[in-house]
Write an enzyme that holds these catalytic residues in place. Structure first.
Site, PDB file in Angstrom:
ATOM      1  N   PRO A 625      11.521 -43.466 -18.085  1.00  7.08           N
ATOM      2  CA  PRO A 625      12.109 -42.220 -17.568  1.00  7.08           C
ATOM      3  C   PRO A 625      13.140 -41.584 -18.489  1.00  7.08           C
ATOM      4  O   PRO A 625      13.216 -40.356 -18.580  1.00  7.08           O
ATOM      5  CB  PRO A 625      12.749 -42.672 -16.245  1.00  7.08           C
ATOM      6  CG  PRO A 625      12.008 -43.900 -15.853  1.00  7.08           C
ATOM      7  CD  PRO A 625      11.631 -44.581 -17.133  1.00  7.08           C
ATOM      8  N   GLU A 698       3.192 -33.089 -25.050  1.00  7.15           N
ATOM      9  CA  GLU A 698       2.685 -31.738 -25.287  1.00  7.15           C
ATOM     10  C   GLU A 698       2.895 -30.854 -24.061  1.00  7.15           C
ATOM     11  O   GLU A 698       3.246 -29.673 -24.171  1.00  7.15           O
ATOM     12  CB  GLU A 698       1.188 -31.779 -25.632  1.00  7.15           C
ATOM     13  CG  GLU A 698       0.812 -32.718 -26.759  1.00  7.15           C
ATOM     14  CD  GLU A 698       1.224 -32.208 -28.126  1.00  7.15           C
ATOM     15  OE1 GLU A 698       1.869 -31.142 -28.211  1.00  7.15           O
ATOM     16  OE2 GLU A 698       0.901 -32.886 -29.124  1.00  7.15           O
TER      17      GLU A 698
END
Length: 731
Positions: A625, A698
């Protein structure tokens, strides 16, 4: 097999290489200590197209520290064999110093090698190059496109003709450059017929290693590429650029190791860029907002010698349920260097046009933009009728709207103020396909209870070292500090390019597989060892935690790796694996996002400030995370740059890039970056890969620019269809 305890994966851990980086101990391409190294500086062409008619090197060679000046007139002919496994676009790649042709402004026409950098720089300034100049073509809007790459489904003409609402729109997207902090650099050294290069690259093996092997026609195993750290790349390192060949050539010709570092200016034409686009979109719907047809016409710049393409068309094919879709994607050959993938390649461009158009359609219908998107949510992938693996885009909308306070948005533009500032909210969806490719990995469990895992992947900043260590630590049942992950060396097992959001899915799956194999080896050794407390226990009932093998549910019965291996006179256990993507039923596998932005626009000056931004991601399992937040916030910052700041300015008289520096090519700085927040939907997608990840790096830039553009419209009532959005366009 009992499930392994998960202690590292999913935990917000700091980077394992963080201390090296913040203390300056991480070694980047140009920083490696290589005995006897000399320096090379490229002389680049000052015309946009033509021929070199003369190279005067006398003044440069008169400098006492200049060793050689190499150019097309004295360079050896290089084999330049085909390299079918590379990332090179179709066409004939630039072959340095092999002929007198100049194909673009900035093309290498000579290289000066000297004993010091200063002498090489001075020598390069003394080289006089004469040209026979030809007219050059560098303007996307004035050149002739090539034949289209077509896609079609349904009756588009009838759909648009009969649509209750039809919009005909044209969007312009400026060329962008990657501008990583670390410049591209190579050190090359020959030892007989063996070549070692320390290179800034995102593809150690299939990129730099194979390219140099084919250019110089030497065996693949005679080329070693070393690349432990990359100081940012965003796609610019996904192929081997001409300067790397120049460095290797100069090293062979001088018999000395050669260091070549591109200047910031040279990076604007020495490596690739996100190409400029003109995107024409006609879109039609019924009065309830259901799409009936969309016609996409896309023109994209490429070089005259290679045809670069990217997946711009995918969002228009599958993001929404649209019965009739037609697309024509045309490349426009120009006298420029070849483009390359840039973060969010293809998808960031395609989503900008699609999501801007959806916002325009929502306004035309008087409908909330989220509701319009909900009404066009497909049940399966419209582009190929395959089922989605997981697609939780509707949930992204719901969570994002709630957390961002979307209900406070006034649908009427220019209706909210804060003093002189006009305030607006916008949103956009994002999508990026999940890529996964074969990858190999090697692992070793030492008798002291530590482990080493190796692969030839790279780490340009997303945290490959850390995330792979997390996967390995849990699979082996070790603490993070007991695991060392090694990468960035072509001697290690081969991996796919470090890009396209595929590293975690591909290399991570190989890491998981090889460490599972290694753990099972140890378990099998224990249950067959009469002296082990685990003797006779079924292997599938044994787990490992903290380096200690024990019976699941009975931690007292077990022993450590160290004790097991020492007793069996084993100094190590080893395993190597080749991971291949599962051949499952065909499914549409992508990661999704919903991006929300609030902007303030100065009503007098037209300046735009992003006040806050939130993105919600459906990206499968999140391994780390803390690293995910780093990626998400970085992607949002990059999207702010694309939307409001970044624009490569070209002088079309000769193709000269006039803002080829970080003073004039504007990128976001701290003052441009507002409160940013990322939310990740819990879940995993095991159709994608064994780890259940769908890729994040991306996706996080996709959808940011249209969300900002849509917010600017909501604030001002002015629809700007060109990015970057400038103050001039709002005045």
């Amino acid at each position: 097999m009992s499930p392994q305890p998960q202690a590292a994966v999913g935990a917000p851990l700091s980077r394992v290489d963080g201390r090296l980086k913040v203390t300056g101990q991480a070694t980047y391409a140009a920083e490696h200590e290589v005995d006897g190294v000399v320096h090379a500086v490229i002389v680049d062409a000052s015309i946009g197209r033509g021929r070199v008619t003369g190279v005067d090197t006398d003044a440069a060679l008169a400098h006492p520290q200049v060793l050689r000046v190499i150019h097309h007139g004295n360079a050896p002919r290089l084999p330049y064999r085909d390299n079918p496994g590379s990332n090179n676009p179709p066409g004939r790649k630039l072959r340095v110093f092999q002929d007198d042709r100049v194909l673009f402004h900035g093309q290498p026409v000579a290289v000066v090698v000297a004993t010091t950098l200063e002498a090489a720089q001075h020598g390069a300034s003394l080289v006089e190059v004469e040209y026979d100049t030809e007219d050059s073509s560098t303007d996307l809007h004035e050149a002739e496109p090539g034949p289209p790459d077509d896609y079609a489904r349904g009756d588009v003409e009838a759909g648009l003709r009969d649509a209750a609402v039809r919009l005909d729109l044209t969007y312009q997207l400026a060329r962008n450059h990657h501008n990583p902090m670390e410049p591209h650099a190579t050190i090359a050294r020959w030892d007989g017929n063996r070549l070692t290069v320390w290179d800034k690259t995102q593809w150690v093996a299939g990129g730099t290693q194979t390219e140099l092997s084919t250019v110089f026609d030497v065996p693949l195993d005679s080329v070693r590429v070393i690349n432990p750290f990359v100081g940012g790349a965003f796609g610019s390192g996904l192929r081997c650029w001409p300067h790397t060949v120049v460095a290797a050539l100069a090293a062979r010709e001088t018999g000395r190791p050669v260091k070549l570092v591109l200047t910031r200016r040279q990076m604007y034409f020495g490596t690739g860029f996100r190409p400029s686009y003109e995107y024409r979109l006609s879109i039609g719907s019924d009065r309830s907002g259901r799409l009936v047809a969309a016609d996409h016409g896309i023109d994209a710049e490429t070089s005259s010698y290679e045809t670069f393409t990217e997946a711009v068309t995918a969002p228009g094919q599958m993001l929404y349920s649209t019965p009739g879709v037609r697309q024509a994607y045309r490349t426009v050959p120009l006298d420029v260097n070849s483009p390359i993938w840039m973060r969010g390649p293809g998808a960031a461009t395609g989503v900008y046009a699609v999501e801007s158009a959806m916002d325009e359609l929502a306004h035309e219908l008087g409908m909330d933009p989220i509701e319009l998107r909900r009404r066009n949510e497909p049940a399966q992938d419209p582009s190929n009728n395959s089922p989605f693996s997981t697609r939780r885009l509707l949930e992204c909308y719901t969570v994002g709207a709630r957390e961002f306070g979307w209900q406070r948005r006034n649908q009427k533009p220019r209706s909210r103020r804060d003093g002189d500032w006009l305030i607006g909210m916008g949103m956009a969806a994002g999508v990026y396909h999940t890529g996964v490719a074969p990858a190999r990995s090697r692992a070793r469990l030492n008798a002291d209870g530590t482990a080493v895992i190796e692969s030839a992947t790279s780490d340009m900043g997303p945290g490959t070292y850390t995330a792979q260590t997390q996967v390995a630590a849990d699979a082996l049942g070790l603490a993070m500090r007991a695991v060392t992950y090694r990468l960035g060396d072509s001697l290690f097992p081969q991996t796919p390019p470090h890009g396209g959001s595929m590293t975690m899915a591909s290399v991570g799956s190989a890491t998981l597989d090889v460490c599972n194999q290694l753990r099972r080896q140890a378990i099998q050794l224990a249950v067959e060892d009469e002296e082990s407390p685990l003797y006779g226990v079924p292997a599938d009932e044994v787990v490992v935690r903290g380096g200690r093998l024990h019976v699941q549910g009975n931690p007292a019965r077990g022993e450590t790796y160290r004790r097991l291996l020492t007793r069996n006179n084993r100094d190590r256990l080893e395993a190597t694996t080749s991971f291949s993507p599962p051949q499952a039923e065909r499914r549409s596998i992508s990661a999704y996002s919903a991006v929300f932005a609030e902007v303030a626009v100065d009503s007098t000056l037209g300046m735009v400030r992003v006040r806050r931004m939130l993105a919600v991601y459906d990206a499968g399992r999140i391994i780390s995370p803390k690293l995910a937040d780093s990626q998400a916030l970085g992607g949002m910052v990059g999207g702010i740059g694309a939307a409001l700041l970044e624009h490569t300015a070209t002088d079309h008289r000769d193709g000269r890039i006039v803002n080829a520096n970080l003073a004039d090519y504007l990128v976001p700085v701290n003052a441009d970056v507002p409160d940013l927040r990322a939310i990740y939907l819990d879940g995993e997608d095991y159709d994608a890969d064994p780890l259940g990840v769908k890729g994040l790096a991306e996706l996080v830039i996709v959808g940011v620019a249209p969300a900002i553009g849509n917010a600017v419209f909501n604030a001002t009532g002015r629809r700007v269809r060109e990015i970057p959005i400038t103050a001039e366009s709002l005045l």
